[in-house]
Design a protein around this motif. Sequence first.
Motif, PDB file in Angstrom:
ATOM      1  N   THR A 100       0.826  -1.209   0.000  1.00  0.00           N
ATOM      2  CA  THR A 100       0.000   0.000   0.000  1.00  0.00           C
ATOM      3  C   THR A 100       0.858   1.256   0.000  1.00  0.00           C
ATOM      4  OG1 THR A 100      -0.134  -0.031   2.424  1.00  0.00           O
ATOM      5  CG2 THR A 100      -1.866  -1.166   1.216  1.00  0.00           C
ATOM      6  N   ALA A 101       2.034   1.163  -0.597  1.00  0.00           N
ATOM      7  CA  ALA A 101       2.949   2.301  -0.632  1.00  0.00           C
ATOM      8  C   ALA A 101       2.438   3.362  -1.602  1.00  0.00           C
ATOM      9  CB  ALA A 101       4.352   1.835  -1.040  1.00  0.00           C
ATOM     10  N   PRO A 102       2.873   4.598  -1.442  1.00  0.00           N
ATOM     11  CA  PRO A 102       2.502   5.657  -2.389  1.00  0.00           C
ATOM     12  C   PRO A 102       3.022   5.303  -3.789  1.00  0.00           C
ATOM     13  CG  PRO A 102       3.531   6.575  -0.412  1.00  0.00           C
ATOM     14  CD  PRO A 102       3.719   5.102  -0.343  1.00  0.00           C
ATOM     15  N   PRO A 103       2.381   5.768  -4.869  1.00  0.00           N
ATOM     16  CA  PRO A 103       1.316   6.783  -4.859  1.00  0.00           C
ATOM     17  C   PRO A 103      -0.113   6.216  -4.844  1.00  0.00           C
ATOM     18  CG  PRO A 103       2.127   6.464  -7.086  1.00  0.00           C
ATOM     19  CD  PRO A 103       2.939   5.553  -6.220  1.00  0.00           C
ATOM     20  N   LEU A 104      -0.274   4.893  -5.046  1.00  0.00           N
ATOM     21  CA  LEU A 104      -1.632   4.353  -5.181  1.00  0.00           C
ATOM     22  C   LEU A 104      -2.252   3.930  -3.857  1.00  0.00           C
ATOM     23  CD1 LEU A 104      -1.240   2.193  -8.435  1.00  0.00           C
ATOM     24  CD2 LEU A 104      -2.143   4.515  -8.192  1.00  0.00           C
ATOM     25  N   HIS A 105      -1.423   3.666  -2.848  1.00  0.00           N
ATOM     26  CA  HIS A 105      -1.897   3.286  -1.523  1.00  0.00           C
ATOM     27  C   HIS A 105      -2.816   2.057  -1.610  1.00  0.00           C
ATOM     28  CE1 HIS A 105      -0.065   6.848   0.226  1.00  0.00           C
ATOM     29  NE2 HIS A 105      -0.572   7.559  -0.768  1.00  0.00           N
ATOM     30  N   TRP A 106      -3.984   2.106  -0.953  1.00  0.00           N
ATOM     31  CA  TRP A 106      -4.889   0.955  -0.901  1.00  0.00           C
ATOM     32  C   TRP A 106      -5.515   0.655  -2.259  1.00  0.00           C
ATOM     33  CZ3 TRP A 106      -5.411  -2.530   2.857  1.00  0.00           C
ATOM     34  CH2 TRP A 106      -4.900  -2.202   4.122  1.00  0.00           C
ATOM     35  N   LEU A 107      -5.647   1.670  -3.106  1.00  0.00           N
ATOM     36  CA  LEU A 107      -6.220   1.430  -4.440  1.00  0.00           C
ATOM     37  C   LEU A 107      -5.374   0.440  -5.218  1.00  0.00           C
ATOM     38  CD1 LEU A 107      -8.247   2.128  -6.678  1.00  0.00           C
ATOM     39  CD2 LEU A 107      -6.760   4.053  -7.314  1.00  0.00           C
ATOM     40  N   GLY A 108      -4.077   0.591  -5.156  1.00  0.00           N
ATOM     41  CA  GLY A 108      -3.202  -0.347  -5.849  1.00  0.00           C
ATOM     42  C   GLY A 108      -3.319  -1.757  -5.302  1.00  0.00           C
ATOM     43  N   PHE A 109      -3.502  -1.896  -3.992  1.00  0.00           N
ATOM     44  CA  PHE A 109      -3.647  -3.215  -3.383  1.00  0.00           C
ATOM     45  C   PHE A 109      -4.905  -3.922  -3.888  1.00  0.00           C
ATOM     46  CE2 PHE A 109      -5.304  -5.771   0.216  1.00  0.00           C
ATOM     47  CZ  PHE A 109      -4.305  -6.732   0.263  1.00  0.00           C
ATOM     48  N   PHE A 110      -6.037  -3.202  -3.900  1.00  0.00           N
ATOM     49  CA  PHE A 110      -7.292  -3.824  -4.347  1.00  0.00           C
ATOM     50  C   PHE A 110      -7.274  -4.098  -5.847  1.00  0.00           C
ATOM     51  CE2 PHE A 110      -8.992  -1.700  -0.417  1.00  0.00           C
ATOM     52  CZ  PHE A 110      -9.310  -2.886   0.241  1.00  0.00           C
ATOM     53  N   LEU A 111      -6.698  -3.199  -6.638  1.00  0.00           N
ATOM     54  CA  LEU A 111      -6.620  -3.434  -8.076  1.00  0.00           C
ATOM     55  C   LEU A 111      -5.774  -4.663  -8.389  1.00  0.00           C
ATOM     56  CD1 LEU A 111      -6.201   0.150  -9.623  1.00  0.00           C
ATOM     57  CD2 LEU A 111      -8.148  -1.416  -9.857  1.00  0.00           C
ATOM     58  N   SER A 112      -4.703  -4.870  -7.644  1.00  0.00           N
ATOM     59  CA  SER A 112      -3.853  -6.047  -7.887  1.00  0.00           C
ATOM     60  C   SER A 112      -4.619  -7.334  -7.597  1.00  0.00           C
ATOM     61  CB  SER A 112      -2.586  -5.966  -7.027  1.00  0.00           C
ATOM     62  OG  SER A 112      -2.905  -5.925  -5.645  1.00  0.00           O
ATOM     63  N   TYR A 132       4.921  -3.138 -10.668  1.00  0.00           N
ATOM     64  CA  TYR A 132       4.857  -1.706 -10.363  1.00  0.00           C
ATOM     65  C   TYR A 132       4.566  -1.483  -8.879  1.00  0.00           C
ATOM     66  CZ  TYR A 132       3.035   3.052 -10.185  1.00  0.00           C
ATOM     67  OH  TYR A 132       2.791   4.362  -9.839  1.00  0.00           O
ATOM     68  N   ILE A 133       3.609  -2.234  -8.342  1.00  0.00           N
ATOM     69  CA  ILE A 133       3.266  -2.099  -6.923  1.00  0.00           C
ATOM     70  C   ILE A 133       4.460  -2.473  -6.043  1.00  0.00           C
ATOM     71  CG2 ILE A 133       1.842  -3.064  -5.074  1.00  0.00           C
ATOM     72  CD1 ILE A 133       0.363  -1.087  -6.775  1.00  0.00           C
ATOM     73  N   MET A 134       5.151  -3.572  -6.409  1.00  0.00           N
ATOM     74  CA  MET A 134       6.282  -4.027  -5.603  1.00  0.00           C
ATOM     75  C   MET A 134       7.437  -3.021  -5.651  1.00  0.00           C
ATOM     76  SD  MET A 134       5.469  -6.821  -4.139  1.00  0.00           S
ATOM     77  CE  MET A 134       7.091  -7.220  -3.583  1.00  0.00           C
ATOM     78  N   LEU A 135       7.699  -2.461  -6.828  1.00  0.00           N
ATOM     79  CA  LEU A 135       8.793  -1.493  -6.935  1.00  0.00           C
ATOM     80  C   LEU A 135       8.452  -0.189  -6.232  1.00  0.00           C
ATOM     81  CD1 LEU A 135       9.984  -2.090 -10.617  1.00  0.00           C
ATOM     82  CD2 LEU A 135      11.091  -2.806  -8.501  1.00  0.00           C
ATOM     83  N   CYS A 136       7.182   0.202  -6.243  1.00  0.00           N
ATOM     84  CA  CYS A 136       6.771   1.376  -5.460  1.00  0.00           C
ATOM     85  C   CYS A 136       7.014   1.118  -3.971  1.00  0.00           C
ATOM     86  CB  CYS A 136       5.291   1.688  -5.704  1.00  0.00           C
ATOM     87  SG  CYS A 136       4.963   2.450  -7.301  1.00  0.00           S
ATOM     88  N   GLY A 137       6.699  -0.106  -3.536  1.00  0.00           N
ATOM     89  CA  GLY A 137       6.930  -0.457  -2.137  1.00  0.00           C
ATOM     90  C   GLY A 137       8.404  -0.455  -1.773  1.00  0.00           C
TER      91      GLY A 137
END
Length: 632
Positions: free
Chosen positions: A264-276, A334-339
């Motif tokens: 849930t790291a920036p910039p998408l936060h929880w939205l990125g988690f649910f989309l994944s 993308y989510i993992m690299l943001c994290g």
Amino acid sequence: MEGASFSWKDNSCLFDLHLKVQYGTLVGVKGAIAAGKSSLLAAILGEINLVNGTIRQYVRSVSYAPQLPWIFADTIRNNILLGKVMDEERYKNVIKACCLDVDLQNFGKVADLMMIGDKGVNLSGGQKARISLARALYTDADLYLLDDPLAAVDPNVAKKIFDQCIGPRSLLREKTRILVTHQIHFLDEADQTILLTNSRIDEFYSEQPADDEQSNTTTEMNSSDDDKFNFKLKTATTDMNSIVKTETSTDGAVNWNVWFQLFTAPPLHWLGFFLSIILIFTAEAMYDFSNRWLSLWSAKSEKKQSSSFDAYVYLGLTLGTLIAALVRAGFLFYIMLCGSTYFHNQMLTGILYTSLRFFESNPSGRILNRVSKDQQAIDELLPLTLVDSIQYLVLTIGSVVIIGTINPWVLLILVPLTPIFWWLRRFYIRSSRQLKRLESVTRSPIYALFSSSLDGLTSIRAFQVQDDFMNMFMERIDTNSRAYFALLAAARWFSFQLSNMVSLLILVTAILAVALRHQINSSAAALTITYCITIVDLFQWAVRQSAEAENYMTSAERIHEYGQLVPENHKNNSTCSVLVQLPNDWPSQGIIEFKDYTFRYRPELDPVLKNLNLRIESKEKIGVIGRTGMIN
């Protein structure tokens, strides 16, 4: 040396040197800054390239005290001995001659067994210089190269050290000594003196040392009290207040908060988690539905199979599966690299803003281990492993669903297999997680030794202890490799157990397909057998990768720990009562005042300044004097 010229790389740094040093003499080297004095010692040590001329040495061993003392994270004793056997009488004489007995007395019961931080952070400049000199003196060599060892000590201690260590009546009186110094009054007692100017020997002359009252007496303050510092060698004392803290690892599972922050790291936060999550199950649903559609299509009669509608549907499902899989993989990466970027920035902020005490207590190799190897693990290894485990785990679940839909009796085998699998994975994870943490912790001493050895490479070669340091390096690599080998062995054991479980599932599915051949059409039976065959690799790889991902999460846990370092700025700390709100124009005058001021470096140590009362008025010039390393 006869017409010798030397260079560090391409340009020469010493030119046309003519020098002859007799055995057992004291040679003084003086000159302006950057005249080439340290380069001359490096040339004798063979650290720089000989360009022209010749150099011949008739010595068996060389001892060296560098201009910048090389101190590594260990006890004072080990820094002096440098791997050599303890000769108690010589050791005590060296300690006394280098004026370290007073300092060891101030260190308390631990004395020379006190732990020194990386690069001697808990020592004064004079103490580091005298420990480096003591290391040189303890080595029984034919030639002693001393690069300005008196620069960091006060004049009284410098005089005493010269008389006891270097001069004509010192411990080294029968040895060949080359002393580089800017305190040229000591060179009056030298047998030969060299003046270096612009990398050339400008003057070389011999002198007969005159008898001087100061050569036999020491002007050290309180020199008459030397006998009260009777240093006794200790063997079983441990520094309970060691500045170097042992690196510890946590126990148990990685905190779920670390997982959530990673996804849930920036910039998408929880939205990125649910989309994944949505993309994961969407791609898997399309893949399973396309295979099921192919099974239904092949089960139709030959006339209906020729319909183009089924072909177009299957083509659309296949393309949709491909697109969904690509989008899923790209979005997960993308989510993992943001994290990982978020964790890196947190760690960098924590390290930059934390107290200096953190750097004193943690060797540079330990910090380097986390910011390099651990960061590389969550940048490269963790995303690949986690994406693999998610994809293959979802594929495995989809395969079980398809098999269960076609032949529900197969699901009965999952009743005993599920708790067995859960127990095996829990047993393996608890072991492998700790092994991974142990492997990470045992890697830090390798980085620390490499870093400190790189700083002291000239000294290591001068003292000819390369083999000792290579053995130390190999021992630390062996310690790390033992943990890594145990980790690999545990992974192979877990893989073997998973293979046995999946083989049992295949056996039951095949037997039921034959037993129920009249109730299941051939295309559905073929699909179940196909899924069973592929599930062998899918399930085994998915579970292994999921366990490996949890192991790599220990690196994220270690980086997250550095991200939570307490910053040095305590403005927001309401419990601190000594902080006051200062005006914006402070300081308006250069006045410094201490009232009953007591200071200590760490809470567990004794004060180094006691009840200090001092006022310095504006525009005053204040001189501070005192013995090197003395606690006032």
